[in-house]
Design a protein around this motif. Structure first.
Motif, PDB file in Angstrom:
ATOM      1  N   UNK A  71      40.737  36.264  37.494  1.00  0.00           N
ATOM      2  CA  UNK A  71      42.000  36.414  38.221  1.00  0.00           C
ATOM      3  C   UNK A  71      41.965  35.608  39.522  1.00  0.00           C
ATOM      4  N   UNK A  72      40.879  35.705  40.252  1.00  0.00           N
ATOM      5  CA  UNK A  72      40.736  34.996  41.523  1.00  0.00           C
ATOM      6  C   UNK A  72      40.752  33.490  41.317  1.00  0.00           C
ATOM      7  N   UNK A  73      40.170  33.036  40.214  1.00  0.00           N
ATOM      8  CA  UNK A  73      40.097  31.601  39.922  1.00  0.00           C
ATOM      9  C   UNK A  73      41.368  31.079  39.265  1.00  0.00           C
ATOM     10  N   UNK A  74      42.321  31.975  38.954  1.00  0.00           N
ATOM     11  CA  UNK A  74      43.566  31.558  38.317  1.00  0.00           C
ATOM     12  C   UNK A  74      43.400  31.129  36.878  1.00  0.00           C
ATOM     13  N   UNK A  75      42.358  31.630  36.240  1.00  0.00           N
ATOM     14  CA  UNK A  75      42.078  31.266  34.850  1.00  0.00           C
ATOM     15  C   UNK A  75      42.608  32.335  33.899  1.00  0.00           C
ATOM     16  N   UNK A  76      42.836  31.961  32.635  1.00  0.00           N
ATOM     17  CA  UNK A  76      43.286  32.961  31.658  1.00  0.00           C
ATOM     18  C   UNK A  76      42.261  34.077  31.501  1.00  0.00           C
ATOM     19  N   UNK A  77      42.737  35.304  31.446  1.00  0.00           N
ATOM     20  CA  UNK A  77      41.838  36.458  31.287  1.00  0.00           C
ATOM     21  C   UNK A  77      41.624  36.687  29.782  1.00  0.00           C
ATOM     22  N   UNK A  78      40.982  35.715  29.165  1.00  0.00           N
ATOM     23  CA  UNK A  78      40.671  35.753  27.739  1.00  0.00           C
ATOM     24  C   UNK A  78      39.161  35.920  27.593  1.00  0.00           C
ATOM     25  N   UNK A  92      37.166  50.781  27.356  1.00  0.00           N
ATOM     26  CA  UNK A  92      37.489  49.922  28.504  1.00  0.00           C
ATOM     27  C   UNK A  92      38.681  49.022  28.182  1.00  0.00           C
ATOM     28  N   UNK A  93      38.678  48.405  27.016  1.00  0.00           N
ATOM     29  CA  UNK A  93      39.762  47.493  26.632  1.00  0.00           C
ATOM     30  C   UNK A  93      41.088  48.240  26.538  1.00  0.00           C
ATOM     31  N   UNK A  94      41.067  49.430  25.923  1.00  0.00           N
ATOM     32  CA  UNK A  94      42.284  50.238  25.827  1.00  0.00           C
ATOM     33  C   UNK A  94      42.819  50.595  27.206  1.00  0.00           C
ATOM     34  N   UNK A  95      41.919  51.019  28.086  1.00  0.00           N
ATOM     35  CA  UNK A  95      42.336  51.428  29.429  1.00  0.00           C
ATOM     36  C   UNK A  95      42.948  50.266  30.199  1.00  0.00           C
ATOM     37  N   UNK A  96      42.315  49.093  30.129  1.00  0.00           N
ATOM     38  CA  UNK A  96      42.810  47.952  30.897  1.00  0.00           C
ATOM     39  C   UNK A  96      44.166  47.483  30.375  1.00  0.00           C
ATOM     40  N   UNK A  97      44.385  47.534  29.071  1.00  0.00           N
ATOM     41  CA  UNK A  97      45.675  47.109  28.529  1.00  0.00           C
ATOM     42  C   UNK A  97      46.739  48.178  28.787  1.00  0.00           C
ATOM     43  N   UNK A  98      46.382  49.447  28.609  1.00  0.00           N
ATOM     44  CA  UNK A  98      47.333  50.528  28.897  1.00  0.00           C
ATOM     45  C   UNK A  98      47.790  50.473  30.352  1.00  0.00           C
ATOM     46  N   UNK A 173      53.476  39.010  22.895  1.00  0.00           N
ATOM     47  CA  UNK A 173      52.527  39.946  23.480  1.00  0.00           C
ATOM     48  C   UNK A 173      51.864  39.320  24.701  1.00  0.00           C
ATOM     49  N   UNK A 174      51.849  40.098  25.774  1.00  0.00           N
ATOM     50  CA  UNK A 174      51.199  39.639  26.997  1.00  0.00           C
ATOM     51  C   UNK A 174      49.749  40.101  27.073  1.00  0.00           C
ATOM     52  N   UNK A 175      49.430  41.179  26.340  1.00  0.00           N
ATOM     53  CA  UNK A 175      48.085  41.756  26.377  1.00  0.00           C
ATOM     54  C   UNK A 175      47.648  42.071  24.946  1.00  0.00           C
ATOM     55  N   UNK A 176      46.447  41.619  24.595  1.00  0.00           N
ATOM     56  CA  UNK A 176      45.931  41.799  23.237  1.00  0.00           C
ATOM     57  C   UNK A 176      44.531  42.392  23.297  1.00  0.00           C
ATOM     58  N   UNK A 177      44.316  43.465  22.545  1.00  0.00           N
ATOM     59  CA  UNK A 177      42.972  44.018  22.336  1.00  0.00           C
ATOM     60  C   UNK A 177      42.675  43.936  20.851  1.00  0.00           C
ATOM     61  N   UNK A 178      41.760  43.060  20.486  1.00  0.00           N
ATOM     62  CA  UNK A 178      41.337  42.893  19.098  1.00  0.00           C
ATOM     63  C   UNK A 178      39.954  43.508  18.948  1.00  0.00           C
ATOM     64  N   UNK A 179      39.858  44.607  18.188  1.00  0.00           N
ATOM     65  CA  UNK A 179      38.644  45.401  18.120  1.00  0.00           C
ATOM     66  C   UNK A 179      37.869  45.146  16.827  1.00  0.00           C
ATOM     67  N   UNK A 203      48.464  35.300  33.653  1.00  0.00           N
ATOM     68  CA  UNK A 203      48.610  36.743  33.772  1.00  0.00           C
ATOM     69  C   UNK A 203      48.408  37.464  32.445  1.00  0.00           C
ATOM     70  N   UNK A 204      48.355  36.722  31.348  1.00  0.00           N
ATOM     71  CA  UNK A 204      48.094  37.352  30.060  1.00  0.00           C
ATOM     72  C   UNK A 204      46.633  37.773  29.969  1.00  0.00           C
TER      73      UNK A 204
END
Length: 358
Positions: A71-78, A92-98, A173-179, A203-204
């Motif tokens: 986020x600080x570096x302005x890079x995709x959060x992938x 953790x992934x569920x919480x961050x996307x929720x 979709x702006x947020x994806x959790x692939x489990x 921001x995705x």
């Protein structure tokens, strides 16, 4: 932790004179740290079956720090996350996307698991997040696969299964959790469809996580591409020995007995990663009682390195110890820090230590 622990004192001052709904809307809008928000307001069922506030463990803190850095570096959060068993990565992934869907208007998140049963389990977790919020925004729709917030918020969180080849094709979709991506029946086709729905916006957030399932397939190929800087995913490997739950208390004089019977792999673990006697006791117990005394099986579920994870999984034909030695010999001269952009433990350790001391 109280409902307001970790929030900006200036924000708390703004709550004076507001009614309950106005106050919570302001908190949800202005609480600026997503990780603090999760720990303040999300509840989970822990390994012992107790409903408790979410408190990030060490692997989860490493993931938080990686997202914050991107986020600080302005890079995709992938992120592509290669994990050991039961480190809380799916939680953790569920919480961050929720948290994102809850707090951002007109945004959509999707969660896709490898099987329908796993998808149902993840949805129950998400629904529990909502049900135990201190203040719950109205829902316009909720069933076994979707939470949709009422206008003017209008964000939505969907849950699907990778068993459905059409999963993820229906919206943006702006947020994806692939489990457990390594276990999807056709990960290549499904992920191709999903990623086309994600805007090209820093921001995705796209979180691919899985235990290993052999040296091949979409997850392995994407991991290797990330390691070698051939795609925009940031690779994060989480070995078993960073999980505080992977340890067992020692009986009197037990350390001397363990030390006297160390094998080659345990000796290397102490030297290379600082394994404790408690961790070695846990490893021996788990190997004997949960992995049929099969080292390859243990390494598959609880790898110490990313290479070990892939070469020990997927029904290998040859002895993985020998294969590993050959691979290591071929790679002589390469260190972990030379391999692409892999997030190493040392890269985030100072920040985690600071958070733990706070």
């Amino acid at each position: 932790m109280s409902e307001f622990d970790g929030l900006d004192p200036k924000l708390i001052e703004q709550l004076a004179g507001l009614d309950e709904e106005e106050a919570w809307r302001l908190i949800y809008e202005k609480a600026n740290d997503p990780a603090v928000f999760c720990e303040s307001f999300i509840k989970i069922v822990n390994r012992r079956g107790k409903l408790v506030p979410l408190e990030f463990n060490y692997p989860q803190l490493l993931l938080n720090n990686t997202l914050a850095r991107l986020e600080k570096e302005g890079k995709p959060k992938w992120l592509i996350i290669l994990k050991s068993r039961r480190e809380g990565v799916s939680t953790w992934s569920e919480a961050r996307i929720f948290e994102r869907v809850l707090r951002e208007e007109n945004h959509s998140g999707i969660v896709i698991a490898h099987k329908a049963k796993a998808s149902t389990k993840l949805f129950r977790m998400t629904r529990r997040f909502y049900d135990h919020l201190p203040w719950k925004p109205d829902l316009v729709y909720s069933n076994r696969t979707e939470l949709e917030f009422a206008a003017p918020h209008s964000s939505v969180m969907e849950i699907e299964s990778a068993e459905d080849r059409e999963a993820g094709r229906s919206a943006e979709y702006h947020y994806v959790h692939a489990s457990e991506v390594a276990f999807w029946p056709d990960a290549e086709t499904t992920m191709l469809a999903i990623l086309q729905t994600v805007p090209n916006d820093p921001e995705t957030m796209v979180l691919l996580e899985s235990t290993a399932n052999g040296a091949g397939g979409y997850f392995y190929d994407t991991w290797m591409g990330a390691i070698n800087g051939q795609n925009e995913f940031t690779p994060v490997f989480l070995p078993w020995h960073i999980d505080g739950e992977c340890a067992m208390a020692l009986e009197p004089d037990e350390q001397d007995k363990i030390e006297a019977t160390l094998d080659e792999e345990e000796t290397e673990g102490i030297k290379r990663w600082g394994w404790t006697w408690e961790q070695i006791k846990w490893r021996r117990f788990t190997l004997r009682n949960k992995c049929k005394n099969d080292l390859d099986m243990f390494r598959q579920e609880y790898p110490a390195t990313d290479l070990e994870a892939f070469r020990s999984s997927g029904r290998p034909v040859f002895s993985q110890k020998i294969v590993g030695e050959l691979i290591d010999a071929l790679r002589t001269g390469k260190t972990e820090t030379q391999r692409g952009t892999l997030v190493t433990l040392a890269a985030e350790a100072d920040t985690v230590a600071t958070q733990n001391d706070a």
